[in-house]
Design an enzyme around this catalytic site. Structure first.
Site, PDB file in Angstrom:
ATOM      1  N   GLU A 190      10.298  14.968  15.849  1.00 44.27           N
ATOM      2  CA  GLU A 190      10.531  15.003  14.409  1.00 44.27           C
ATOM      3  C   GLU A 190       9.592  16.057  13.798  1.00 44.27           C
ATOM      4  OE1 GLU A 190       9.313  11.371  12.382  1.00 44.27           O
ATOM      5  OE2 GLU A 190      11.138  11.504  11.183  1.00 44.27           O
TER       6      GLU A 190
ATOM      7  N   GLU B  51      10.603   0.732  10.082  1.00 41.43           N
ATOM      8  CA  GLU B  51      11.577   1.799   9.835  1.00 41.43           C
ATOM      9  C   GLU B  51      10.848   3.090  10.123  1.00 41.43           C
ATOM     10  OE1 GLU B  51      13.243   4.672   8.655  1.00 41.43           O
ATOM     11  OE2 GLU B  51      13.096   4.049   6.556  1.00 41.43           O
TER      12      GLU B  51
ATOM     13  N   LYS C  77       0.853  -1.199   0.000  1.00 43.97           N
ATOM     14  CA  LYS C  77       0.000   0.000   0.000  1.00 43.97           C
ATOM     15  C   LYS C  77       0.884   1.243   0.000  1.00 43.97           C
ATOM     16  CE  LYS C  77      -1.876   2.486   3.257  1.00 43.97           C
ATOM     17  NZ  LYS C  77      -1.725   3.829   2.648  1.00 43.97           N
TER      18      LYS C  77
ATOM     19  N   CYS D 112      13.312  10.635   6.828  1.00 42.36           N
ATOM     20  CA  CYS D 112      13.347  10.077   8.179  1.00 42.36           C
ATOM     21  C   CYS D 112      14.718  10.254   8.822  1.00 42.36           C
ATOM     22  CB  CYS D 112      12.927   8.617   8.178  1.00 42.36           C
ATOM     23  SG  CYS D 112      13.795   7.651   6.952  1.00 42.36           S
TER      24      CYS D 112
HETATM   25  P1  NAI Z   1       2.011   7.731   8.736  1.00 42.99           P
HETATM   26  O1  NAI Z   1       2.939   6.939   9.546  1.00 42.99           O
HETATM   27  O2  NAI Z   1       0.652   7.955   9.239  1.00 42.99           O
HETATM   28  O3  NAI Z   1       1.863   7.082   7.275  1.00 42.99           O
HETATM   29  C1  NAI Z   1       2.748   6.155   6.683  1.00 42.99           C
HETATM   30  C2  NAI Z   1       1.949   5.051   5.994  1.00 42.99           C
HETATM   31  O4  NAI Z   1       1.215   4.302   6.957  1.00 42.99           O
HETATM   32  C3  NAI Z   1       0.910   5.548   4.993  1.00 42.99           C
HETATM   33  O5  NAI Z   1       0.868   4.645   3.920  1.00 42.99           O
HETATM   34  C4  NAI Z   1      -0.379   5.496   5.791  1.00 42.99           C
HETATM   35  O6  NAI Z   1      -1.525   5.374   4.979  1.00 42.99           O
HETATM   36  C5  NAI Z   1      -0.177   4.262   6.616  1.00 42.99           C
HETATM   37  N1  NAI Z   1      -0.933   4.215   7.878  1.00 42.99           N
HETATM   38  C6  NAI Z   1      -1.413   5.252   8.609  1.00 42.99           C
HETATM   39  N2  NAI Z   1      -2.030   4.785   9.708  1.00 42.99           N
HETATM   40  C7  NAI Z   1      -1.925   3.436   9.692  1.00 42.99           C
HETATM   41  C8  NAI Z   1      -2.350   2.397  10.562  1.00 42.99           C
HETATM   42  N3  NAI Z   1      -2.981   2.649  11.701  1.00 42.99           N
HETATM   43  N4  NAI Z   1      -2.064   1.119  10.233  1.00 42.99           N
HETATM   44  C9  NAI Z   1      -1.383   0.841   9.106  1.00 42.99           C
HETATM   45  N5  NAI Z   1      -0.976   1.786   8.240  1.00 42.99           N
HETATM   46  C10 NAI Z   1      -1.228   3.068   8.521  1.00 42.99           C
HETATM   47  O7  NAI Z   1       2.667   9.115   8.423  1.00 42.99           O
HETATM   48  P2  NAI Z   1       1.893  10.452   7.995  1.00 42.99           P
HETATM   49  O8  NAI Z   1       0.623  10.680   8.714  1.00 42.99           O
HETATM   50  O9  NAI Z   1       1.809  10.438   6.546  1.00 42.99           O
HETATM   51  O10 NAI Z   1       2.916  11.524   8.526  1.00 42.99           O
HETATM   52  C11 NAI Z   1       2.889  11.913   9.895  1.00 42.99           C
HETATM   53  C12 NAI Z   1       4.262  12.103  10.446  1.00 42.99           C
HETATM   54  O11 NAI Z   1       4.937  10.861  10.416  1.00 42.99           O
HETATM   55  C13 NAI Z   1       5.164  13.017   9.643  1.00 42.99           C
HETATM   56  O12 NAI Z   1       4.999  14.348   9.990  1.00 42.99           O
HETATM   57  C14 NAI Z   1       6.501  12.506  10.013  1.00 42.99           C
HETATM   58  O13 NAI Z   1       6.916  13.045  11.239  1.00 42.99           O
HETATM   59  C15 NAI Z   1       6.298  11.029  10.178  1.00 42.99           C
HETATM   60  N6  NAI Z   1       6.671  10.246   8.994  1.00 42.99           N
HETATM   61  C16 NAI Z   1       7.854   9.581   9.025  1.00 42.99           C
HETATM   62  C17 NAI Z   1       8.268   8.873   7.928  1.00 42.99           C
HETATM   63  C18 NAI Z   1       9.550   8.145   7.927  1.00 42.99           C
HETATM   64  O14 NAI Z   1      10.030   7.774   6.872  1.00 42.99           O
HETATM   65  N7  NAI Z   1      10.134   7.894   9.044  1.00 42.99           N
HETATM   66  C19 NAI Z   1       7.496   8.838   6.710  1.00 42.99           C
HETATM   67  C20 NAI Z   1       6.231   9.513   6.774  1.00 42.99           C
HETATM   68  C21 NAI Z   1       5.882  10.197   7.888  1.00 42.99           C
END
Ligand code: NAI
Length: 778
Positions: A390, A263, A190, A297
């Site tokens: 972050e 990650e 996804k 990240c």
């Molecule tokens: P997120 O962690 O919510 O989203 C990442 C992925 O997980 C997306 O595909 C999302 O649809 C999916 N997802 C969301 N909730 C889920 C759940 N309960 N179960 C399974 N999958 C789920 O990140 P978001 O909301 O896009 O960004 C929020 C914050 O997260 C950012 O401001 C940043 O600080 C951090 N982030 C960190 C990343 C990294 O590479 N370490 C990447 C993206 C966001």
């Protein structure tokens, strides 16, 4: 503008990349997408728009997956998996090569589509994201080719659910899909809801490569779809995203038997010593925090500058910030593009507005659209929110330090541990500091370097598991052997009311001393015929906490030489062998069996094996396609808590203790629950073998009662369980708190006497790979 003007200003005009082909591809698809399931696109359903963040224009409409869609994708992956695995590594390698070649052939289309969808500068998608994605498929095509000869005992996990973020949409897809496919798994992936387009284009590439149906399935939608994948009948979840969601996934998969790699986020330090090459360091910093608008990240988002150069450094930095070009992501001349979505920009605005520091923002005109200026915040206290959290935007926080020790202390003052950069022209300083940093990746005089051959991943709350290299590949495989369910082992009963002479009262072993249990309780231990053998202390939560504290304090062991650790293990082996008959008799008496002598012999042998391994389970050097090498260093995890096997009270304990301490960990062992007295005799062996206090701590008692405390303890880095009690769920659940690593048996037995009872799997679990990038060569 005259030529003279141009030379004087050194300015240059816009140089936009054409978006025609990418937009035409979207129109060809009807600008509406379904999912990619079982080799074909499904009809588009109700969903949401995907927009270009630089302009706000709708690029396409995507479908929000339903439970039925996710079920269909998992079913397709399940059906395809045996055939895909049976193709063999060499057969799969051909497909991976084909995917790599097709990605290369269509690289411009992918780069433009990525930039349109995500807002990142075309220079980055063209020169970094897409080439690295290709490299990942090429590298893993090679891995598939070698798998048969190099990993003969490993098999695919089965169906992998993969959930990726929006910051590197195609690259994260490649990091997930390539190793999974190479090792014979099939996938349901996804993409993030804001950036799904290159994943859907990749689906087209899979069709063109003739990939068997169902091997790759892509479903689109938001977090709710992610949750459905996590709950589905899959064998592994691989997730990249926020720590918050990672923790939820850890809790949701607890006890399910699904493999998991996470990650997650970071707040990576960028450490500048006063002898650093300032120009390079400033350019590095541009890359560290303004690459991809800081939505990385491992972004170097926490600047630590040595005090003597701090003022000069900040002045130069502000001057450089003012020169950064922010604008149309498709313009090849810009440095900083658009923020992925207004929601994310609002998050950044809110976080910065709440800052109590001194804010400097680049003096540049912001275009219309979803943009945020490069920002520097200084004067924050260590504990302040922005110093710890972050931001995931183009915002750098900065502080100063005086000595290398203070730099390390500040760098490690975070719950995260993803990456770190160290800048110094003095090799001694840089290489002295690198091993002391709590981070999965360290760049020396560099930043944000990635390659398929070099493992990437974090420690602490940045998650666990590695992507890239052999260690990344291993995370998609399991032992090829078929396990048997574990049989519960219960203590022998006796007549509690009848007074019987007690010939010994055992204690716990904490901090190198025999200590009474905190609760002051002991239980009678009977032999097979119901005769009282002795009393075993009942360890409590307090005893576990004391044992962890003792283990924490014994950090000198981690820094001891591998040679010394080997010597201590040999010494334990010798001392155990000297008392072999006594131990054999005690084991037979406790267990009512006749294999005590064999068990002692196997335990002595195992100690010798790990003494041998102590100075041989080294890291290695990875060839990366740039002027440097990536050192894959094996580091101890720290404090490991382990519930030992119940059936073989000595061998079960030795089999987890020896590899853990050989690699420099300190351990808290919870001994066999039904047969604890062998462990309590073992203290004397440890006492006479020069094991420093606190390196090995042993608690006896109820596994089920002690598991929640050990699993949830914030000062424990990893928890293992080979108990015959069902602890897997409780341990994985408890581990969600500080996202510690777990290795639990999920109710399956292990043949401790055979090869399954020792070897690389134990050494792998006892170590973390830290990737240290160092300059090397001209
Ligand atoms: P997120 O962690 O919510 O989203 C990442 C992925 O997980 C997306 O595909 C999302 O649809 C999916 N997802 C969301 N909730 C889920 C759940 N309960 N179960 C399974 N999958 C789920 O990140 P978001 O909301 O896009 O960004 C929020 C914050 O997260 C950012 O401001 C940043 O600080 C951090 N982030 C960190 C990343 C990294 O590479 N370490 C990447 C993206 C966001």
């Amino acid at each position: 503008m005259s030529v003279k003007d141009i030379f004087e200003s050194m300015d240059y005009g816009p140089s936009p990349e054409g978006a025609g082909d990418a937009l035409a591809w979207l129109v060809d698809q009807g600008s509406r997408f379904g999912h990619f399931i079982d080799g074909g696109y499904t009809a588009p359903g109700a969903g949401f728009d995907s927009r270009n963040p630089a302009t706000g224009e709708v690029l396409a409409t995507l479908t929000q997956a339903t439970q039925g869609d996710v079920d269909a994708a998992v079913a397709a992956a399940r059906k395809a998996q045996p055939g895909w695995e049976k193709l063999g590594g060499k057969g799969r390698a051909r497909y991976l090569y084909a995917l790599a070649r097709l990605l290369q052939k269509h690289s411009r289309l992918f780069a433009v589509l990525e930039t349109l969808d995500n807002g990142k500068p075309i220079r980055e998608s063209r020169d970094i994201d897409i080439p690295l994605a290709q490299r990942h498929f090429y590298y893993h095509a090679g891995m598939a080719q070698l798998m048969g000869s190099e990993m003969p005992d490993r098999a695919a996990l089965g169906v992998c659910g993969q959930i990726i973020p929006w910051n590197f949409p195609l690259l994260m897809l490649a990091w997930k899909v390539a190793p999974a496919l190479a090792t014979g798994n099939t996938v349901v992936l996804k993409p993030a809801e804001w950036t799904s387009l290159t994943a859907l284009l990749f689906a087209d590439i899979c069709r063109q490569a003739g990939l068997p149906k169902g091997v790759v399935n892509i479903v689109t939608g938001d977090g709710a779809v992610g949750e459905m994948i996590v709950a589905a009948q899959v064998d592994k979840i691989a997730f990249t995203g926020s720590t918050e969601v990672g923790r939820k996934i850890r809790a949701a998969t607890a006890g399910s038997g699904k493999a998991l790699t996470l990650e997650l986020g970071g707040k990576s330090p960028y450490i500048v010593f006063e002898d650093a090459d300032i120009d390079s360091t400033i350019e590095g910093l541009v890359d560290a925090i303004w690459f991809n608008q800081g939505q990385v990240c491992c972004a170097g988002s926490r600047l630590l500058v040595q005090e003597g150069i701090a003022e000069r450094f900040h002045d130069r930095l502000r001057t450089r910030m003012d020169k950064l070009r922010i604008g149309d992501p498709l313009d090849k001349c810009i440095d900083v593009g658009a923020i992925v979505d207004p929601v994310q920009r609002d998050r950044i605005v809110e976080l910065v507005a709440g800052s109590e520091g001194e804010i400097y923002q680049a003096q540049c005109a912001l275009p219309n659209g979803c943009f945020y200026p490069p920002t520097l915040i200084s004067g924050l206290s260590q504990a302040s929110h922005l110093m710890q959290e972050e931001i995931f935007g183009p915002v750098l926080v900065s502080t100063t330090f005086r000595t290398p020790d203070e730099a390390v202390q500040l760098a490690n003052n975070t719950r995260y541990g993803l990456a770190a950069s160290v800048w110094s022209e003095n090799i001694n300083t840089a290489l002295d500091v690198a091993p002391k940093l709590a981070a999965g990746v360290v760049w020396v005089n560099g930043t944000n370097m990635f390659d398929a051959a070099a493992g990437f991943g974090g420690v602490r709350e940045s998650g666990f598991g590695r992507e890239g290299g052999w260690e990344g590949l291993a995370a998609y495989t399991k032992d090829a052997g078929k396990g048997k369910p574990i049989k519960s082992v219960v203590p022998f009963a006796g007549d509690e009311s009848e007074p019987q002479p007690v010939d010994r009262t055992a204690k716990l072993y904490i901090g190198g001393k025999q200590t009474r249990p905190d609760g002051g309780y002991a239980r009678n231990v009977f032999d097979k015929r119901g005769k009282l053998i002795g009393q075993a202390p009942i360890g409590s939560r307090k005893d576990i906490r004391n044992a962890v504290e003792a283990a924490r304090g014994a950090s000198g062991w981690t820094n001891a030489t591998a040679h010394l650790r080997a010597q201590v293990l040999y010494f334990i082996a010798e001392n155990l062998a000297a008392r072999g008959d006594e131990f054999a008799a005690q084991i037979d008496r406790m267990t009512g069996g006749k294999t005590g002598a064999k068990e002692v012999e196997a335990s002595v042998d195992r100690l010798f094996t790990y003494a041998a391994w102590a100075d041989k389970f080294d890291g290695d050097v990875r060839s990366v396609p740039m002027r440097g090498v990536a050192l894959a260093m094996r580091e101890a995890c720290g404090v490991i808590g382990a519930f030992c096997a119940d059936d073989l009270p000595l061998l079960g304990l030795v089999s987890v203790m020896a590899p853990a301490i050989a690699m420099g960990n300190r351990v808290v062992l919870v001994a066999s629950e039904p047969f604890p007295l062998v462990a309590t005799d073992f203290y004397q062996v440890l006492d006479t073998s020069d094991v420093p206090g606190g390196v090995v701590n042993i608690v006896t008692g109820s596994h089920a009662e002690l598991a929640p405390t050990l699993a949830a303890h914030a000062d424990v880095e990893a928890v293992w369980s080979f108990s015959s009690s069902d602890l897997s769920g409780v341990i994985e659940q408890g581990a969600a708190g500080n996202l510690k690593r777990t290795w639990v048996n999920h109710g399956m037995a292990r043949d401790w006497m055979g090869p399954e009872g020792e070897g690389r799997a134990f050494l792998d679990a006892a170590t973390e790979v830290k990737t240290v990038w160092v300059p090397y060569g001209a």
